[in-house]
Design an enzyme around this catalytic site. Structure first.
Site, PDB file in Angstrom:
ATOM      1  N   TYR A  88      -9.659 -10.172  -5.793  1.00  0.00           N
ATOM      2  CA  TYR A  88      -8.780 -10.116  -6.957  1.00  0.00           C
ATOM      3  C   TYR A  88      -9.058 -11.233  -7.947  1.00  0.00           C
ATOM      4  CZ  TYR A  88      -6.269  -6.660  -4.243  1.00  0.00           C
ATOM      5  OH  TYR A  88      -5.954  -5.548  -3.528  1.00  0.00           O
TER       6      TYR A  88
ATOM      7  N   ARG B 291       0.851  -1.182   0.000  1.00  0.00           N
ATOM      8  CA  ARG B 291       0.000   0.000   0.000  1.00  0.00           C
ATOM      9  C   ARG B 291       0.892   1.239   0.000  1.00  0.00           C
ATOM     10  NH1 ARG B 291      -2.263  -3.452   3.928  1.00  0.00           N
ATOM     11  NH2 ARG B 291      -4.336  -4.258   3.355  1.00  0.00           N
TER      12      ARG B 291
ATOM     13  N   LYS C 155      -3.261  -0.641   7.147  1.00  0.00           N
ATOM     14  CA  LYS C 155      -4.703  -0.833   7.214  1.00  0.00           C
ATOM     15  C   LYS C 155      -5.107  -1.828   8.286  1.00  0.00           C
ATOM     16  CE  LYS C 155      -8.668  -1.247   4.125  1.00  0.00           C
ATOM     17  NZ  LYS C 155      -9.097  -1.438   2.728  1.00  0.00           N
TER      18      LYS C 155
ATOM     19  N   HIS D 296      -3.358  -8.765   4.023  1.00  0.00           N
ATOM     20  CA  HIS D 296      -4.790  -8.879   4.275  1.00  0.00           C
ATOM     21  C   HIS D 296      -5.049  -9.627   5.578  1.00  0.00           C
ATOM     22  CE1 HIS D 296      -5.855  -8.397  -0.266  1.00  0.00           C
ATOM     23  NE2 HIS D 296      -5.680  -7.241   0.342  1.00  0.00           N
TER      24      HIS D 296
ATOM     25  N   HIS E  64      -2.498   2.077  -6.161  1.00  0.00           N
ATOM     26  CA  HIS E  64      -3.244   0.836  -5.988  1.00  0.00           C
ATOM     27  C   HIS E  64      -3.333   0.024  -7.279  1.00  0.00           C
ATOM     28  CE1 HIS E  64      -4.601   0.155  -1.985  1.00  0.00           C
ATOM     29  NE2 HIS E  64      -5.625  -0.590  -2.383  1.00  0.00           N
TER      30      HIS E  64
END
Length: 420
Positions: free
Chosen positions: A396, A264, A289, A387, A361
């Site tokens: 994805y 990111r 995140k 993640h 991104h």
């Protein structure tokens, strides 16, 4: 007037040390010091202390200086905007050095501004301590709360949420909707629900208005994230590698981190010098995140690009972040969004015009798709991308629908010819 001289000298000396410490060029330092000296004389003429300066005083000073320039030279500056920008930057840098944050928040001193800041600070603490959310998520949610409070304060005399109604919440959501896609409108609604739950839980409102927030319905695999093709990624990397300027070395290293690891943007801007273990060929990444951490292998090409930037591109500075701005004052990037312009500029230079996103991104999505096509298990892809849940990674799959044909199941009881 003589009483001001010692103070003026001390402030100018303080500013001069600041400019040297932050490694401004000699040309910029001389210009800023001259502007600061003129501005101090102007303030002294008003018999005002430097702490009492307001933005209106800066505006009046610039107006006076522009008028005097015209009288001295018999004409206006060649570029009034450039002249004003240069003088404004000098005054602002000076005031930031000797006074503090500048320019001050336009609403910080107003009742609504003070209320908004206090409530947002309390909300951020609640999100951190009660919900345990990551810093980036907290920033997004408090920003939405601030927008709502600012919007509401302009329409309500009390300025507080004591008299907020369902109609106010609906009107705010409607005001945000026109410029947003459906997925973004859902995000706004979710952030508003969270803030309104907080307001009710802390007694700020007498009713839980979170139950009244309506959000658009999103369906599984409704939207398809955009990604660069391998050829587009190669074109951008090749063009960027050919730029051996300090900025080019920095941008190439950033793009290589994006393309190689799918990081990111915020994770790249937060990378620090001690996050690179050169002896063990490892790179330490804090996932902004999710709050998790990863240790990734330092690929040779990435290591070489980082070394080239650190040796020949990175200005001398005490900042610990690896990537910093190329103009004084040499500071780190404020957030991951700062890389959007950088990325878009490099895409344009390579002649790459993607159909969808053109920011960092797009490289992250491209890396996810390349791992899928290489047969990498979803769990490993999720670990690389940072993640927290498998559902975040499965999105994805939508970008590799053509590849799913290779794993199509045979239908029992039908011949190969019938299946085709």
């Amino acid at each position: 007037m003589s009483d001001f001289l010692p103070q003026r000298s001390a402030l100018i000396f303080q500013f001069e040390e600041h400019l040297a410490r932050t490694r401004y060029s000699s040309t910029a330092s001389k210009r800023y010091l001259a502007v600061a000296g003129h501005f101090l004389k102007y303030i002294e003429g008003l018999h005002m202390s430097i702490d009492a300066v307001q933005p209106s005083h800066v505006t009046k000073y610039l107006t006076r200086e522009l008028r005097q320039f015209s009288r001295r030279h018999g004409r206006a500056p060649v570029s009034v905007d450039h002249w004003r920008g240069s003088h404004t930057a000098g005054v602002h840098q000076f005031l930031q050095c000797v006074v503090g944050p500048w320019p001050p928040s336009a609403t910080a001193g107003s009742p609504n501004g003070a209320y908004r800041q206090a409530l947002c600070a309390e909300y951020a603490q609640w999100l951190r301590e009660r919900r345990g959310l990551a810093a980036e998520t907290i920033s997004e949610r408090t920003a939405e709360a601030g927008r709502f409070l600012s919007w509401y304060g302009e329409r309500n005399k009390t300025g507080t949420l004591s008299s907020v109604a369902i109609a106010d919440v609906d009107a705010y959501l409607q005001s945000r909707a026109p410029s947003l896609r459906r997925v973004s409108r859902k995000g706004v609604a979710q952030r508003m629900r969270c803030f309104l739950r907080f307001a009710y839980a802390t007694g700020t409102t007498e009713r839980d208005f979170a139950l009244c927030v309506m959000a658009p319905t999103l369906y599984a695999f409704e939207s398809i994230p955009s990604a660069l093709s391998p050829d587009q990624v190669d074109a951008v990397m090749q063009t960027s590698r050919n730029d051996q300027s300090p900025k080019g070395l920095r941008d190439y290293a950033i793009l290589l981190l994006l393309a190689t690891y799918g990081l990111r943007a915020g994770e790249i801007t937060r990378l620090q010098l001690n996050d690179i273990d050169w002896r063990a060929d490892r790179i330490f990444v804090r996932h902004t995140k999710t709050g998790s951490q990863s240790i990734l292998p330092l690929m040779p090409a990435v290591g070489e690009a980082l070394l080239a930037y650190l040796r020949r591109g990175r200005p001398k500075t005490d900042v610990r972040e690896i990537f910093i701005r190329m103009r004084a004052p040499y500071r780190r990037f404020e957030s991951g969004s700062s890389l959007y312009t950088l990325t878009r500029r490099r895409l344009d230079a390579a002649g790459v015009q993607p159909d969808g996103k053109r920011g960092p991104h797009a490289f992250r999505h491209a890396r996810a798709v390349s791992l899928l096509r290489d047969g990498t298990p979803m769990k490993i892809i999720g670990d690389v991308l940072g993640h927290r849940s498998a559902s975040s990674t499965s999105v994805y799959l939508k970008l590799a629908t053509e590849d799913l044909r290779d794993v199509a199941l045979d239908i029992p009881g039908r011949t190969q010819e019938e299946q085709t």
